[in-house]
Scaffold this active site. Structure first.
Site, PDB file in Angstrom:
ATOM      1  N   ASP A 199       0.819  -1.213   0.000  1.00 29.21           N
ATOM      2  CA  ASP A 199       0.000   0.000   0.000  1.00 29.21           C
ATOM      3  C   ASP A 199       0.849   1.258   0.000  1.00 29.21           C
ATOM      4  O   ASP A 199       0.481   2.268  -0.614  1.00 29.21           O
ATOM      5  CB  ASP A 199      -0.922   0.019   1.227  1.00 29.21           C
ATOM      6  CG  ASP A 199      -2.061  -0.966   1.112  1.00 29.21           C
ATOM      7  OD1 ASP A 199      -2.432  -1.316  -0.021  1.00 29.21           O
ATOM      8  OD2 ASP A 199      -2.583  -1.386   2.154  1.00 29.21           O
ATOM      9  N   TYR A 236     -12.113  -1.698  -4.870  1.00 32.54           N
ATOM     10  CA  TYR A 236     -12.640  -0.379  -4.518  1.00 32.54           C
ATOM     11  C   TYR A 236     -13.619   0.095  -5.599  1.00 32.54           C
ATOM     12  O   TYR A 236     -13.485  -0.224  -6.781  1.00 32.54           O
ATOM     13  CB  TYR A 236     -11.508   0.643  -4.409  1.00 32.54           C
ATOM     14  CG  TYR A 236     -10.697   0.557  -3.136  1.00 32.54           C
ATOM     15  CD1 TYR A 236     -10.743  -0.570  -2.314  1.00 32.54           C
ATOM     16  CD2 TYR A 236      -9.868   1.602  -2.742  1.00 32.54           C
ATOM     17  CE1 TYR A 236      -9.998  -0.642  -1.154  1.00 32.54           C
ATOM     18  CE2 TYR A 236      -9.113   1.539  -1.583  1.00 32.54           C
ATOM     19  CZ  TYR A 236      -9.174   0.412  -0.795  1.00 32.54           C
ATOM     20  OH  TYR A 236      -8.436   0.347   0.353  1.00 32.54           O
TER      21      TYR A 236
END
Length: 465
Positions: A148, A408
């Site tokens: 990330d 997402y």
């Protein structure tokens, strides 16, 4: 009126004709948003007359010129405001951006390895943003592309419809979390990077880096991974700072021309709010559907009043739980603020408004799987209050089947001439694990026409090739 917007027109009149000279001192970005176009299509010739002289050999011709200056003041581009949505009653498949279908390309044509895509629109164009690992496929830098946060990640963009390749992409700033929005005059870009214990928000307005905001909980300061929202020159950005498995209280930053002018501290159910997808319910209210990664599978729902700059958060009351993982719909008992079980973990969700003269539609997306990031379905609820309405949301079609990844999702609005088109985008991740590349495609569905949502999206990518 700014000096840069002054246009000076000088007209030189000569005995033989007319010379026009236009001095333009406005910037190109200004001209792109001006509705005024100056055209000169007719020829002007100075009048002539025959001179009869008794002794022509003694006549001397003298050229005289007269100069006249005229100043034109062109209007500044307008600040944007939310408008009624364009007509329609269903969403349809609009576009697929699947960069790694072109994975055999090398060099500048190679697709970038990206994640967390989102789309933001100005009056004249939409941009497709993402966070890249500063690597392409094919290439030799796959290690770490599943992380990330690292020192190589950057916020990039391409014009919507372009493939985010090395040569197509604009690199805006170093960032492992991002947002962007257009106020009607210029783009505001947001990037977050730095160590987990002391991350920094950076703001860029146009081409200038303009402001920063420091960590307040020293635990991965981050932003929304979707478009911020602008009205009348003021842009509102959601941020959060805190544990992924505990308290993480959000704030909103009010930004004008790249400068933070106010912090907004929400009240209400503030234990954990992150990765909000926000939009305008009206000219007065921004609403956000967010992620709680710690306590509940219900979405925290924010209402922000842009007239008073106050915000309140409560959980959505619907029995259709929108996070992943989640329990069975309707299984959480008690009042609307009850967390229920299976609240650990989560995913960013799509949310967009359909503003109509007599009612409002709220469109949401959630994975088809209750436990995995697979598939994506569309839901809608007209009118009512998400804080208090316990009714189920109405399913409106499958955008991504259970066989395809649905990670997402986010909302955005495309500017038509007189109305705004609501859309939802879906991140479809190619998850190669830690041993190979890890990247994403983007599927886009928009409000158009009537009937039923007809077709789902596939990436068409085989990572084994």
């Amino acid at each position: 009126m700014l000096p840069s917007t002054i246009q000076t027109l000088t007209l030189f009149l000569t005995s033989g004709g007319v010379l026009l000279s236009l001095y333009v001192s406005a910037s190109l970005s200004y001209l792109l948003y001006s509705d005024i176009l100056l055209r000169f299509s007719s020829k002007i010739t100075a009048p002539t007359m025959t001179l009869d002289c008794a002794n022509a050999s003694n006549v001397q011709a003298v050229n005289r010129s007269a100069t006249k200056e005229m100043t034109f003041l062109l209007p500044e581009p307008e600040w944007t405001y939310p408008r009624l949505s364009c007509q329609g009653s269903t969403f349809q498949k609009a576009l697929l951006i699947s960069p790694h279908r072109f994975g055999e390309a090398r060099g500048n044509s190679a697709p970038l390895i990206i994640r967390e895509p989102f789309i933001a629109c100005g009056p004249k164009e939409c941009k497709h943003f993402a966070l890249t690992h500063y690597a392409a496929q094919p290439g030799g830098y796959y290690n770490g592309t599943r992380e990330d946060r690292n020192k190589l990640r950057h916020l990039i963009s391409v014009k919507l419809g372009k493939i985010p390749t090395v040569e197509n992409s604009i690199f805006h700033m170093a960032a492992w979390s991002g947002s962007a929005c257009h106020d009607g005059r210029e783009w505001t870009y947001i990037g977050v990077d730095g160590p987990d214990s002391n991350a920094l928000i950076k703001i860029k307005y146009g081409e200038a880096y303009t402001d920063t905001y420091h960590s307040y909980a020293n635990n991965i300061l981050r932003t929304q991974e979707s478009a911020c929202n602008c009205i009348g020159g003021d842009c509102y950005l959601m941020i959060t700072d805190g544990s992924a498995s505990g308290i993480s209280e959000c704030r909103f930053l009010k930004i004008r021309e790249g400068r933070i002018i106010k912090e907004i501290f929400p009240t209400g159910r503030v234990e954990h709010t992150e990765e909000c997808t926000c939009g305008f319910a009206s000219n007065k209210t921004i609403e956000c559907a967010c992620r709680d990664n710690s306590y509940t599978a219900k979405r925290p729902f924010v209402k922000l009043n842009v007239e008073t700059d106050t915000a309140e958060i409560r959980l959505m009351c619907t029995e259709t739980y929108l996070d992943t993982p989640r329990p069975d719909d309707g299984s959480i008992t008690g009042p609307c603020e009850s967390d229920g079980d299976k609240g650990r973990g989560g995913i960013k969700g799509g949310f967009v408004h359909q503003r109509m003269a007599s009612k409002i539609g709220r469109w949401y997306s959630r994975t088809m799987s209750k436990t995995e990031r697979m598939g994506m379905e569309l839901y809608v609820k007209y009118d009512g209050d998400p804080w208090t309405d316990s009714d189920a949301l109405a399913p409106s079609g499958v955008m991504v089947s259970m066989k395809e990844p649905g990670w997402y999702s986010f909302g955005f609005e495309i500017k038509d001439k007189k109305c705004d088109v609501p859309c939802i985008g879906i991140e479809m991740v190619h998850d190669g694990g830690k041993k190979t590349w890890h990247s994403a495609a983007t599927a886009i569905y928009c409000l158009m026409g009537s009937g039923q949502l007809l077709w789902d999206t596939v990436t068409g990518v085989d990572m084994a090739l």
